[in-house]
Design a protein around this motif. Sequence first.
Motif, short mmCIF file in Angstrom:
data_model
loop_
_atom_site.label_atom_id
_atom_site.label_comp_id
_atom_site.label_asym_id
_atom_site.label_seq_id
_atom_site.Cartn_x
_atom_site.Cartn_y
_atom_site.Cartn_z
N HIS A 1 37.12 20.22 29.83
CA HIS A 1 36.89 21.52 29.18
C HIS A 1 35.75 22.19 29.96
O HIS A 1 34.64 21.68 30.01
N VAL A 2 36.09 23.29 30.62
CA VAL A 2 35.14 23.96 31.51
C VAL A 2 34.76 25.31 30.92
O VAL A 2 35.63 26.12 30.60
N ALA A 3 33.45 25.56 30.80
CA ALA A 3 32.99 26.88 30.36
C ALA A 3 32.50 27.66 31.58
O ALA A 3 31.69 27.17 32.36
N LEU A 4 33.03 28.86 31.76
CA LEU A 4 32.55 29.77 32.80
C LEU A 4 31.58 30.72 32.11
O LEU A 4 31.96 31.39 31.14
N VAL A 5 30.36 30.79 32.61
CA VAL A 5 29.29 31.48 31.88
C VAL A 5 28.66 32.57 32.74
O VAL A 5 28.33 32.33 33.91
N GLY A 6 28.46 33.76 32.18
CA GLY A 6 27.69 34.78 32.88
C GLY A 6 28.50 36.02 33.20
O GLY A 6 29.12 36.62 32.31
N ASP A 7 28.52 36.39 34.47
CA ASP A 7 29.19 37.62 34.89
C ASP A 7 30.64 37.33 35.28
O ASP A 7 30.95 37.06 36.43
N LEU A 8 31.51 37.39 34.31
CA LEU A 8 32.92 37.05 34.56
C LEU A 8 33.69 38.28 35.04
O LEU A 8 34.81 38.17 35.53
N LYS A 9 33.04 39.44 34.94
CA LYS A 9 33.70 40.68 35.37
C LYS A 9 33.62 40.83 36.89
O LYS A 9 34.64 41.00 37.57
N TYR A 10 32.41 40.75 37.42
CA TYR A 10 32.22 41.00 38.85
C TYR A 10 32.15 39.73 39.68
O TYR A 10 32.12 39.79 40.92
N GLY A 11 32.06 38.57 39.05
CA GLY A 11 31.87 37.32 39.81
C GLY A 11 33.17 36.85 40.45
O GLY A 11 34.11 36.45 39.77
N ARG A 12 33.19 36.88 41.77
CA ARG A 12 34.43 36.47 42.46
C ARG A 12 34.66 34.96 42.37
O ARG A 12 35.78 34.49 42.39
N THR A 13 33.55 34.18 42.26
CA THR A 13 33.74 32.72 42.20
C THR A 13 34.52 32.34 40.94
O THR A 13 35.38 31.46 40.99
N VAL A 14 34.20 33.00 39.83
CA VAL A 14 34.88 32.64 38.58
C VAL A 14 36.31 33.17 38.51
O VAL A 14 37.15 32.60 37.82
N HIS A 15 36.58 34.25 39.25
CA HIS A 15 37.97 34.73 39.30
C HIS A 15 38.84 33.67 39.98
O HIS A 15 39.89 33.28 39.47
N SER A 16 38.39 33.21 41.16
CA SER A 16 39.17 32.20 41.87
C SER A 16 39.24 30.89 41.08
O SER A 16 40.29 30.26 41.00
N LEU A 17 38.09 30.51 40.50
CA LEU A 17 38.05 29.22 39.80
C LEU A 17 38.97 29.21 38.58
O LEU A 17 39.64 28.22 38.31
N GLU B 1 43.46 41.66 33.48
CA GLU B 1 44.65 41.20 34.21
C GLU B 1 44.59 39.71 34.51
O GLU B 1 45.61 39.02 34.51
N ILE B 2 43.38 39.19 34.69
CA ILE B 2 43.26 37.74 34.93
C ILE B 2 43.57 36.99 33.63
O ILE B 2 44.32 36.01 33.63
N LEU B 3 43.05 37.50 32.51
CA LEU B 3 43.36 36.86 31.21
C LEU B 3 44.85 36.85 30.96
O LEU B 3 45.41 35.87 30.47
N HIS B 4 45.48 37.94 31.33
CA HIS B 4 46.93 38.06 31.15
C HIS B 4 47.66 37.00 32.00
O HIS B 4 48.53 36.28 31.50
#
Length: 304
Positions: free
Chosen positions: A157-173, A197-200
């Motif tokens: 179970h992984v939590a991505l925390v912080g800037d999920l809008k502009y953070g490219r690392t979390v988009h790829s991850l 669109e990523i959530l979708h």
Amino acid sequence: MAFTQRDIISIRDFSKSDIENILKLAEKMEPVARSQEKCNILEGKLLGNLFYEPSTRTRLSFEAAMQRLGGGVIGFAEAGVSSATKGENLNDTVRIVAEYTDALVIRHKMEGTARFVADLVDVPVINAGDGAGQHPTQTLLDLYTMKRILGNIDDLHVALVGDLKYGRTVHSLAYALAMFEVKMSFVSPEELRMPREILHDLSNSGVYVNETANIHDVLDQVDVLYVTRIQKERFPDPKEYSKIKGAYLINSKLLNGSRAIVMHPLPRVDEISHDVDDTPYGKYFEQAFYGVPVRMALLKSLIK
Ligand code: NCD
């Protein structure tokens, strides 16, 4: 799929088995990355590093990876020292450097740049970050870190925390994790939620995602807290940044009793307190080291 001469633009260009193969190869590369063994498989080959945006870890770990494999690196760490200052366009610069080298690594503030460059040149192109777009090689080292420290990626179970809008690392991850049997929680201020669109796309792939602004909602459930920097440079209005900065502070008191490891692509600003660094929670320095064996595995696989 064979890797030789492939472009690495988005993590979505990889299948799960592609990822697993790179992670396996990275494990074999670790003794070479630590200078315990020698390997000169890329002797005589040159990598072109084109960094139009600041970087420490990504650029230097690509350089270390190439040199540990016997190859060389040319390039620049800021556009100011290239002919871009004289008015040369990106198109001309990359075509020339591609003539000198066997693969290109590019980082640029504009989303889509790596794809654009890949269409211009014949050598493999690796996206080292395109604006708020993607950062696929960071994701490979993030996955490697999870596997190396926690034994597997499935069932986490992984939590991505912080800037999920502009953070490219979390988009790829997020896209990569969706290929595994994981749970994901997205923890961000309302203004910095993961793009729709990523959530979708994630919901289409059937992965469980929970969104919250409150880190306490997930703290006792997660195996990994993947913390990110608020991406100040991508805010259209600096006032918006000032309102949100410092939204999360991960410190050892907060972590007390949690089973989670703390990861961060770095650089951190103020989102992780230094009192976490030397605790069993803090894994971000180890994570940064894994950039070397992972990028070695990638370069070895790509360069002909
Ligand atoms: C990240 C990046 O450039 O996207 N850094 C990195 O490559 N390790 C994260 C960031 O800048 O916040």
